[in-house]
Design a protein around this motif. Structure first.
Motif, PDB file in Angstrom:
ATOM      1  N   ALA A  76       0.799  -1.227   0.000  1.00 59.17           N
ATOM      2  CA  ALA A  76       0.000   0.000   0.000  1.00 59.17           C
ATOM      3  C   ALA A  76       0.831   1.275   0.000  1.00 59.17           C
ATOM      4  O   ALA A  76       0.267   2.365   0.024  1.00 59.17           O
ATOM      5  CB  ALA A  76      -0.919   0.003   1.215  1.00 59.17           C
ATOM      6  N   SER A  77       2.145   1.174  -0.060  1.00 65.21           N
ATOM      7  CA  SER A  77       2.979   2.379   0.029  1.00 65.21           C
ATOM      8  C   SER A  77       2.809   3.258  -1.215  1.00 65.21           C
ATOM      9  O   SER A  77       2.754   2.765  -2.335  1.00 65.21           O
ATOM     10  CB  SER A  77       4.445   2.006   0.217  1.00 65.21           C
ATOM     11  OG  SER A  77       4.926   1.386  -0.950  1.00 65.21           O
ATOM     12  N   PRO A  95      10.556  -1.087  -5.817  1.00 60.62           N
ATOM     13  CA  PRO A  95      10.855  -2.035  -6.895  1.00 60.62           C
ATOM     14  C   PRO A  95       9.736  -3.068  -7.059  1.00 60.62           C
ATOM     15  O   PRO A  95       9.140  -3.521  -6.070  1.00 60.62           O
ATOM     16  CB  PRO A  95      12.146  -2.711  -6.433  1.00 60.62           C
ATOM     17  CG  PRO A  95      12.763  -1.760  -5.473  1.00 60.62           C
ATOM     18  CD  PRO A  95      11.627  -1.030  -4.828  1.00 60.62           C
ATOM     19  N   ALA A  96       9.460  -3.425  -8.283  1.00 61.49           N
ATOM     20  CA  ALA A  96       8.353  -4.336  -8.587  1.00 61.49           C
ATOM     21  C   ALA A  96       8.557  -5.705  -7.940  1.00 61.49           C
ATOM     22  O   ALA A  96       7.589  -6.332  -7.493  1.00 61.49           O
ATOM     23  CB  ALA A  96       8.204  -4.492 -10.094  1.00 61.49           C
ATOM     24  N   LYS A  97       9.804  -6.162  -7.872  1.00 61.58           N
ATOM     25  CA  LYS A  97      10.058  -7.469  -7.257  1.00 61.58           C
ATOM     26  C   LYS A  97       9.717  -7.459  -5.771  1.00 61.58           C
ATOM     27  O   LYS A  97       9.221  -8.442  -5.232  1.00 61.58           O
ATOM     28  CB  LYS A  97      11.517  -7.870  -7.450  1.00 61.58           C
ATOM     29  CG  LYS A  97      11.848  -8.253  -8.871  1.00 61.58           C
ATOM     30  CD  LYS A  97      13.289  -8.724  -8.978  1.00 61.58           C
ATOM     31  CE  LYS A  97      13.609  -9.101 -10.406  1.00 61.58           C
ATOM     32  NZ  LYS A  97      14.987  -9.586 -10.542  1.00 61.58           N
ATOM     33  N   ALA A 131       5.974  -9.116  -1.510  1.00 64.14           N
ATOM     34  CA  ALA A 131       5.074  -8.760  -0.412  1.00 64.14           C
ATOM     35  C   ALA A 131       3.673  -9.302  -0.660  1.00 64.14           C
ATOM     36  O   ALA A 131       2.999  -9.748   0.267  1.00 64.14           O
ATOM     37  CB  ALA A 131       5.041  -7.246  -0.233  1.00 64.14           C
ATOM     38  N   LYS A 132       3.228  -9.277  -1.913  1.00 64.40           N
ATOM     39  CA  LYS A 132       1.910  -9.831  -2.241  1.00 64.40           C
ATOM     40  C   LYS A 132       1.874 -11.334  -1.982  1.00 64.40           C
ATOM     41  O   LYS A 132       0.909 -11.862  -1.431  1.00 64.40           O
ATOM     42  CB  LYS A 132       1.549  -9.536  -3.697  1.00 64.40           C
ATOM     43  CG  LYS A 132       1.189  -8.094  -3.946  1.00 64.40           C
ATOM     44  CD  LYS A 132       0.838  -7.862  -5.399  1.00 64.40           C
ATOM     45  CE  LYS A 132       0.504  -6.413  -5.672  1.00 64.40           C
ATOM     46  NZ  LYS A 132       0.166  -6.187  -7.087  1.00 64.40           N
TER      47      LYS A 132
END
Length: 90
Positions: free
Chosen positions: A47-48, A53-55, A60-61
């Motif tokens: 949620a930041s 970075p996408a990785k 985190a997901k």
């Protein structure tokens, strides 16, 4: 010797943490605070508003997904008492 007494405790006693909590809180397993912290960190990363970075966001997901599955498994084990399989005769 303290180490000898510690080694003689059962696995369940080691997982529940210190006995006789004097502050009125219920005993929880040692991993529960860690799990809650990881859940919060994963939610904050996803949620930041800043560009991470996408990785990191993807990791985190997946962490949130894993912890959600773990929570559901724990909840389903608490709900269902362990019973024998009953077969109905036709």
């Amino acid at each position: 010797m303290k180490t000898k007494n510690t080694a003689l405790r059962s696995t369940e006693e080691r997982n529940t943490g210190p006995t006789g909590a004097s502050n009125g809180q219920t005993q929880t397993a040692w991993w529960q605070p860690w799990k809650k912290g990881l859940q919060l960190a994963g939610q904050l990363v996803v949620a930041s508003p800043i560009g991470l970075p996408a990785k990191l966001v993807k990791a985190a997901k997946y962490l949130n997904l894993l912890l959600g599955v773990w929570d559901n498994l724990e909840a389903s084990q608490k709900e269902k008492p362990h019973t024998e399989h009953q077969q109905d005769a036709p």
